[in-house]
Design a protein around this motif. Structure first.
Motif, short mmCIF file in Angstrom:
data_model
loop_
_atom_site.label_atom_id
_atom_site.label_comp_id
_atom_site.label_asym_id
_atom_site.label_seq_id
_atom_site.Cartn_x
_atom_site.Cartn_y
_atom_site.Cartn_z
N ALA A 102 44.26 29.14 -82.13
CA ALA A 102 43.90 29.64 -80.80
C ALA A 102 45.03 29.41 -79.80
O ALA A 102 45.36 30.29 -79.01
N LEU A 103 45.65 28.24 -79.85
CA LEU A 103 46.74 27.91 -78.92
C LEU A 103 47.95 28.80 -79.14
O LEU A 103 48.48 29.41 -78.20
N LEU A 104 48.39 28.91 -80.38
CA LEU A 104 49.58 29.73 -80.66
C LEU A 104 49.28 31.22 -80.53
O LEU A 104 50.14 31.98 -80.04
N GLY A 105 48.08 31.64 -80.94
CA GLY A 105 47.71 33.05 -80.76
C GLY A 105 47.64 33.42 -79.28
O GLY A 105 48.09 34.50 -78.88
N TYR A 108 51.23 33.70 -77.93
CA TYR A 108 51.89 34.96 -78.30
C TYR A 108 51.26 36.15 -77.57
O TYR A 108 51.95 37.09 -77.20
N THR A 109 49.95 36.11 -77.36
CA THR A 109 49.30 37.20 -76.61
C THR A 109 49.77 37.18 -75.16
O THR A 109 50.02 38.24 -74.56
N TYR A 110 49.91 36.01 -74.57
CA TYR A 110 50.40 35.90 -73.21
C TYR A 110 51.85 36.36 -73.11
O TYR A 110 52.24 36.96 -72.11
#
Length: 112
Positions: A102-105, A108-110
């Motif tokens: 969730a943190l890395l996804g 990357y989405t941000y």
């Protein structure tokens, strides 16, 4: 009477824990999740060190961490479903896999 009950439960608890085995997928998932967390910390540290000028090196380290976190999540799900295994490594793998994915996804989405 109470002492007999305590003794009975003490014996059965030890016997029950002896019957449980270590899950190989749980351990691999936990190691993968911990490695993803370390790689995330390294990439954040490199980004701060370079003053926010994140180059290809920092992005590739983060992408490798995302792949490891997703793998840890999948391995954690598979390890939790196994029967008669010790519960700690699969649960740690699942929890860290969810958090790191969730943190890395989200990162990357941000960034898109």
């Amino acid at each position: 009477m109470a002492s007999k009950r305590r003794e009975y439960f003490r014996k059965t608890r030890k016997k029950r824990m002896r019957d449980l085995k270590h899950s190989v997928t749980g351990w691999i998932g936990m190691i993968s999740a911990l490695l993803a967390a370390v790689l995330f910390a390294v990439s954040v540290g490199l980004s701060f060190y370079r003053g926010g000028e994140a180059e290809v090196l920092v992005g590739s380290v983060g992408l490798i961490a995302l792949v490891l976190a997703a793998g840890a999540l999948i391995l954690g799900i598979l390890a939790v479903r196994e029967e008669k295994v010790r519960p700690v490594p699969p649960r740690v793998s699942l929890a860290l896999g969810i958090i790191m994915t969730a943190l890395l996804g989200g990162l990357y989405t941000y960034g898109l």
